[in-house]
Motif scaffolding. Structure first.
Motif, PDB file in Angstrom:
ATOM      1  N   ARG A 157      14.024   6.299 -24.308  1.00 59.55           N
ATOM      2  CA  ARG A 157      14.336   5.521 -25.532  1.00 59.55           C
ATOM      3  C   ARG A 157      13.559   6.041 -26.735  1.00 59.55           C
ATOM      4  O   ARG A 157      13.677   5.525 -27.826  1.00 59.55           O
ATOM      5  CB  ARG A 157      13.986   4.025 -25.349  1.00 59.55           C
ATOM      6  N   SER A 158      12.698   7.051 -26.531  1.00 57.31           N
ATOM      7  CA  SER A 158      11.879   7.549 -27.643  1.00 57.31           C
ATOM      8  C   SER A 158      12.673   8.506 -28.525  1.00 57.31           C
ATOM      9  O   SER A 158      13.651   9.122 -28.076  1.00 57.31           O
ATOM     10  CB  SER A 158      10.652   8.285 -27.092  1.00 57.31           C
ATOM     11  N   GLY A 159      12.202   8.649 -29.749  1.00 52.88           N
ATOM     12  CA  GLY A 159      12.910   9.514 -30.697  1.00 52.88           C
ATOM     13  C   GLY A 159      12.135  10.799 -30.986  1.00 52.88           C
ATOM     14  O   GLY A 159      11.075  11.057 -30.417  1.00 52.88           O
ATOM     15  N   ARG A 160      12.694  11.573 -31.905  1.00 48.74           N
ATOM     16  CA  ARG A 160      12.087  12.861 -32.268  1.00 48.74           C
ATOM     17  C   ARG A 160      10.683  12.684 -32.853  1.00 48.74           C
ATOM     18  O   ARG A 160       9.794  13.490 -32.605  1.00 48.74           O
ATOM     19  CB  ARG A 160      12.965  13.572 -33.297  1.00 48.74           C
ATOM     20  N   ALA A 161      10.504  11.650 -33.670  1.00 50.50           N
ATOM     21  CA  ALA A 161       9.199  11.476 -34.346  1.00 50.50           C
ATOM     22  C   ALA A 161       8.093  11.314 -33.305  1.00 50.50           C
ATOM     23  O   ALA A 161       7.018  11.908 -33.427  1.00 50.50           O
ATOM     24  CB  ALA A 161       9.243  10.251 -35.261  1.00 50.50           C
ATOM     25  N   ALA A 162       8.382  10.534 -32.274  1.00 53.96           N
ATOM     26  CA  ALA A 162       7.366  10.294 -31.240  1.00 53.96           C
ATOM     27  C   ALA A 162       7.095  11.570 -30.462  1.00 53.96           C
ATOM     28  O   ALA A 162       5.943  11.896 -30.147  1.00 53.96           O
ATOM     29  CB  ALA A 162       7.850   9.201 -30.290  1.00 53.96           C
ATOM     30  N   LEU A 163       8.161  12.304 -30.163  1.00 54.66           N
ATOM     31  CA  LEU A 163       7.980  13.550 -29.412  1.00 54.66           C
ATOM     32  C   LEU A 163       7.149  14.543 -30.239  1.00 54.66           C
ATOM     33  O   LEU A 163       6.188  15.136 -29.732  1.00 54.66           O
ATOM     34  CB  LEU A 163       9.343  14.146 -29.057  1.00 54.66           C
ATOM     35  N   ALA A 164       7.497  14.681 -31.517  1.00 54.76           N
ATOM     36  CA  ALA A 164       6.752  15.612 -32.376  1.00 54.76           C
ATOM     37  C   ALA A 164       5.280  15.198 -32.453  1.00 54.76           C
ATOM     38  O   ALA A 164       4.379  16.038 -32.392  1.00 54.76           O
ATOM     39  CB  ALA A 164       7.371  15.639 -33.771  1.00 54.76           C
ATOM     40  N   TYR A 165       5.045  13.896 -32.543  1.00 54.00           N
ATOM     41  CA  TYR A 165       3.679  13.359 -32.650  1.00 54.00           C
ATOM     42  C   TYR A 165       2.869  13.699 -31.395  1.00 54.00           C
ATOM     43  O   TYR A 165       1.755  14.203 -31.469  1.00 54.00           O
ATOM     44  CB  TYR A 165       3.779  11.840 -32.850  1.00 54.00           C
ATOM     45  N   ARG A 166       3.475  13.444 -30.230  1.00 48.20           N
ATOM     46  CA  ARG A 166       2.739  13.707 -28.972  1.00 48.20           C
ATOM     47  C   ARG A 166       2.559  15.214 -28.764  1.00 48.20           C
ATOM     48  O   ARG A 166       1.519  15.652 -28.276  1.00 48.20           O
ATOM     49  CB  ARG A 166       3.492  13.091 -27.792  1.00 48.20           C
ATOM     50  N   MET A 167       3.573  16.019 -29.134  1.00 51.60           N
ATOM     51  CA  MET A 167       3.447  17.477 -28.986  1.00 51.60           C
ATOM     52  C   MET A 167       2.319  17.979 -29.903  1.00 51.60           C
ATOM     53  O   MET A 167       1.514  18.819 -29.510  1.00 51.60           O
ATOM     54  CB  MET A 167       4.763  18.168 -29.351  1.00 51.60           C
ATOM     55  N   LYS A 168       2.249  17.420 -31.103  1.00 51.65           N
ATOM     56  CA  LYS A 168       1.218  17.851 -32.062  1.00 51.65           C
ATOM     57  C   LYS A 168      -0.177  17.542 -31.503  1.00 51.65           C
ATOM     58  O   LYS A 168      -1.103  18.343 -31.621  1.00 51.65           O
ATOM     59  CB  LYS A 168       1.449  17.131 -33.393  1.00 51.65           C
ATOM     60  N   ASN A 169      -0.303  16.345 -30.880  1.00 51.97           N
ATOM     61  CA  ASN A 169      -1.598  15.977 -30.275  1.00 51.97           C
ATOM     62  C   ASN A 169      -2.014  16.966 -29.196  1.00 51.97           C
ATOM     63  O   ASN A 169      -3.199  17.126 -28.918  1.00 51.97           O
ATOM     64  CB  ASN A 169      -1.544  14.575 -29.651  1.00 51.97           C
ATOM     65  N   LEU A 170      -1.024  17.623 -28.591  1.00 46.07           N
ATOM     66  CA  LEU A 170      -1.345  18.613 -27.547  1.00 46.07           C
ATOM     67  C   LEU A 170      -1.465  20.024 -28.130  1.00 46.07           C
ATOM     68  O   LEU A 170      -1.642  20.994 -27.394  1.00 46.07           O
ATOM     69  CB  LEU A 170      -0.250  18.607 -26.460  1.00 46.07           C
ATOM     70  N   GLY A 171      -1.323  20.145 -29.449  1.00 46.52           N
ATOM     71  CA  GLY A 171      -1.512  21.442 -30.108  1.00 46.52           C
ATOM     72  C   GLY A 171      -0.222  22.196 -30.386  1.00 46.52           C
ATOM     73  O   GLY A 171      -0.255  23.359 -30.779  1.00 46.52           O
ATOM     74  N   TYR A 172       0.940  21.572 -30.166  1.00 48.63           N
ATOM     75  CA  TYR A 172       2.220  22.256 -30.430  1.00 48.63           C
ATOM     76  C   TYR A 172       2.818  21.763 -31.743  1.00 48.63           C
ATOM     77  O   TYR A 172       3.274  20.632 -31.826  1.00 48.63           O
ATOM     78  CB  TYR A 172       3.231  21.980 -29.295  1.00 48.63           C
ATOM     79  N   GLU A 173       2.768  22.614 -32.756  1.00 49.76           N
ATOM     80  CA  GLU A 173       3.396  22.283 -34.048  1.00 49.76           C
ATOM     81  C   GLU A 173       4.831  22.793 -33.988  1.00 49.76           C
ATOM     82  O   GLU A 173       5.057  23.972 -33.709  1.00 49.76           O
ATOM     83  CB  GLU A 173       2.668  22.996 -35.194  1.00 49.76           C
ATOM     84  N   LEU A 174       5.809  21.937 -34.240  1.00 52.66           N
ATOM     85  CA  LEU A 174       7.213  22.348 -34.079  1.00 52.66           C
ATOM     86  C   LEU A 174       7.943  22.331 -35.417  1.00 52.66           C
ATOM     87  O   LEU A 174       7.755  21.395 -36.205  1.00 52.66           O
ATOM     88  CB  LEU A 174       7.931  21.396 -33.112  1.00 52.66           C
ATOM     89  N   THR A 175       8.765  23.349 -35.622  1.00 54.46           N
ATOM     90  CA  THR A 175       9.638  23.308 -36.794  1.00 54.46           C
ATOM     91  C   THR A 175      10.792  22.344 -36.473  1.00 54.46           C
ATOM     92  O   THR A 175      10.980  21.963 -35.302  1.00 54.46           O
ATOM     93  CB  THR A 175      10.244  24.693 -37.091  1.00 54.46           C
ATOM     94  N   ARG A 176      11.577  22.010 -37.479  1.00 55.97           N
ATOM     95  CA  ARG A 176      12.697  21.090 -37.265  1.00 55.97           C
ATOM     96  C   ARG A 176      13.683  21.639 -36.209  1.00 55.97           C
ATOM     97  O   ARG A 176      14.118  20.928 -35.318  1.00 55.97           O
ATOM     98  CB  ARG A 176      13.415  20.877 -38.596  1.00 55.97           C
ATOM     99  N   ASP A 177      13.954  22.957 -36.293  1.00 55.41           N
ATOM    100  CA  ASP A 177      14.892  23.555 -35.324  1.00 55.41           C
ATOM    101  C   ASP A 177      14.316  23.542 -33.917  1.00 55.41           C
ATOM    102  O   ASP A 177      14.998  23.257 -32.936  1.00 55.41           O
ATOM    103  CB  ASP A 177      15.231  25.008 -35.715  1.00 55.41           C
ATOM    104  N   GLU A 178      13.016  23.863 -33.847  1.00 57.23           N
ATOM    105  CA  GLU A 178      12.364  23.858 -32.522  1.00 57.23           C
ATOM    106  C   GLU A 178      12.399  22.443 -31.933  1.00 57.23           C
ATOM    107  O   GLU A 178      12.642  22.252 -30.746  1.00 57.23           O
ATOM    108  CB  GLU A 178      10.902  24.314 -32.649  1.00 57.23           C
ATOM    109  N   LEU A 179      12.183  21.471 -32.787  1.00 54.14           N
ATOM    110  CA  LEU A 179      12.172  20.087 -32.308  1.00 54.14           C
ATOM    111  C   LEU A 179      13.531  19.713 -31.722  1.00 54.14           C
ATOM    112  O   LEU A 179      13.598  19.038 -30.688  1.00 54.14           O
ATOM    113  CB  LEU A 179      11.770  19.140 -33.454  1.00 54.14           C
ATOM    114  N   ASP A 180      14.614  20.171 -32.339  1.00 51.55           N
ATOM    115  CA  ASP A 180      15.952  19.861 -31.814  1.00 51.55           C
ATOM    116  C   ASP A 180      16.106  20.381 -30.381  1.00 51.55           C
ATOM    117  O   ASP A 180      16.591  19.673 -29.503  1.00 51.55           O
ATOM    118  CB  ASP A 180      17.036  20.501 -32.699  1.00 51.55           C
ATOM    119  N   VAL A 181      15.657  21.632 -30.183  1.00 52.38           N
ATOM    120  CA  VAL A 181      15.784  22.239 -28.847  1.00 52.38           C
ATOM    121  C   VAL A 181      14.916  21.475 -27.844  1.00 52.38           C
ATOM    122  O   VAL A 181      15.348  21.096 -26.748  1.00 52.38           O
ATOM    123  CB  VAL A 181      15.354  23.726 -28.894  1.00 52.38           C
ATOM    124  N   VAL A 182      13.671  21.245 -28.247  1.00 53.59           N
ATOM    125  CA  VAL A 182      12.711  20.589 -27.359  1.00 53.59           C
ATOM    126  C   VAL A 182      13.158  19.163 -27.055  1.00 53.59           C
ATOM    127  O   VAL A 182      13.030  18.681 -25.925  1.00 53.59           O
ATOM    128  CB  VAL A 182      11.309  20.628 -28.020  1.00 53.59           C
TER     129      VAL A 182
END
Ligand code: KIV
Ligand code: ZN
Length: 387
Positions: free
Chosen positions: A331-356
């Motif tokens: 039920r989570s969205g992109r914002a939450a995924l980007a936030y948790r990935m960032k906390n782990l050191g993964y900065e994602l571009t918008r396109d990368e986020l779509d794939v991930v």
């Protein structure tokens, strides 16, 4: 506006300990009492000394170590109960005997098999006897919630005349509606002679899930003490939860009431009591449940990441929780995924986020919760498809 202090009377070690399987030994009870004192409670109900030699010993041991809080022992309106409570409390810096009797027709007729007149006589005798041993005597009118207000006022007035310093008005069966319980406290404030020289106390059970609401209604109508337990443990559906009433008063400064509880210790003491008494805390429990500061739906997560206050009315730090959590599920969205990935050191571009995100949803549909390890795996997948 002047703020009014509300006393917190903790009965985790007495009403709370009545839960089947919760029994503690003396050393454990002394440790809980020390933590309650450090938390800032005003009164610790340490036990029911006549009930067993073990409980007598625990009340005695707690009375010796607690210095700032009042230590209270329960008794029925029975001579031996009262003298035993007095004996157990002998070494207390601030002793209180809590004595009383059932006042509802149900208790008078079916439990006590007596008359209202005899109940009043026993109430007067109990308070007068307790008063010979300690200055501070609390009188409880058991099942006050279902007692008619005229009779309740009369019994309370007699208890005050006999020397009671506190009048406890238990909703023993958790039956009252908040308005009804509040009106009862108001009625007593307006109809018991001498009530302004004593303290009115709430003692609410949670059979209909209204213990916290009823306690607050009591306070808004003149009660200045709330009886409660950590995590709301207690007979049947439990007692008023200490952490809930304390935080209601704290989060509503408009009510102009405060307690001396150090709220930053609430989470730790909740865990300690839960583990020691072997009573798990339900995950969605207000204030201290594992999910009290966890956000899992996409809409909520997006709001909290932008500004915590969109979905949190309490700062987790104020109750000793070091951060809110963003839980990843399907039920989570992109914002939450980007936030948790960032906390782990993964900065994602918008396109990368779509794939991930597409890969994340596949994992999330297979699992209840996506953990950090899964996120590392998803990040590796991203590297392989290298957008
Ligand atoms: O619920 C109750 O009425 C009680 C009294 C003994 C105070 O616990
Ligand atoms: Zn009770």
């Amino acid at each position: 506006m002047d703020q009014q202090k509300i006393q917190i009377f903790d009965t985790t070690l007495r009403d709370g300990e009545q839960v089947p399987g919760c029994k503690l030994n003396t050393a454990e009870k002394v440790e809980v009492a020390k933590r309650l004192e450090a938390l800032g409670v005003d009164v610790i109900e340490a036990g029911f000394p006549i009930s067993s030699p073990g409980d007598f010993g625990s009340v005695e041991a707690i009375a010796k170590v607690v210095k700032n809080a009042t230590v209270c022992g329960l008794s029925r309106a029975v001579e031996k109960d009262i003298t035993t409570a007095a004996e157990a409390l002998k070494k207390a810096a601030r002793p209180r005997i809590h004595t009383g009797i059932g006042t509802s027709d149900s208790h008078v007729i079916h439990k006590l098999r007596t008359t209202r007149e005899k109940v009043v006589e026993r109430a007067i005798a109990a308070v007068s006897l307790a008063k010979k041993y300690v200055e501070d005597v609390e009188f409880y009118a058991e099942d006050a919630g279902r007692t008619d207000n005229e009779f309740l006022a009369y019994v309370c007035e007699q208890a005050v005349k006999a020397g009671a310093t506190v009048l406890n008005i238990p909703d023993t069966t958790g039956y009252c509606l908040p308005e009804e319980y509040g009106a009862k406290i108001k009625f007593l404030r307006e109809n018991v002679k001498g009530v302004h020289n004593v303290r009115l106390s709430t003692h609410c059970h949670n059979d209909l899930g209204m213990a916290t609401a009823n306690s607050i209604a009591g306070v808004l109508n003149g009660a200045t003490q709330i009886e409660c337990t950590i995590n709301g443990i207690g007979e049947r559906a439990g007692n008023t939860a200490l952490e809930e009433v304390v935080m209601v008063l704290r989060q509503h400064p408009d009510l102009a009431k405060y307690t001396d509880i150090n709220t930053q210790q609430l989470n730790a003491i909740s865990r300690y009591v839960s583990e020691t008494m072997r009573v798990p805390v339900q995950p969605n429990k207000a204030i201290v449940g594992a999910n009290a500061f966890a956000h899992s739906s996409g809409i909520h997560q997006d709001g909290v990441i932008k500004n915590r206050e969109t979905y949190e009315i309490i700062n987790p730090l104020d109750v000793g929780v070091d951060h809110s959590s963003i839980v990843l599920t399907a039920r989570s969205g992109r914002a939450a995924l980007a936030y948790r990935m960032k906390n782990l050191g993964y900065e994602l571009t918008r396109d990368e986020l779509d794939v991930v995100y597409a890969q994340f949803l596949k994992v999330a549909d297979d699992k209840k919760e996506v953990e950090d390890d899964d996120l590392h795996g998803i990040a590796e997948y991203k590297q392989k498809v290298a957008v």
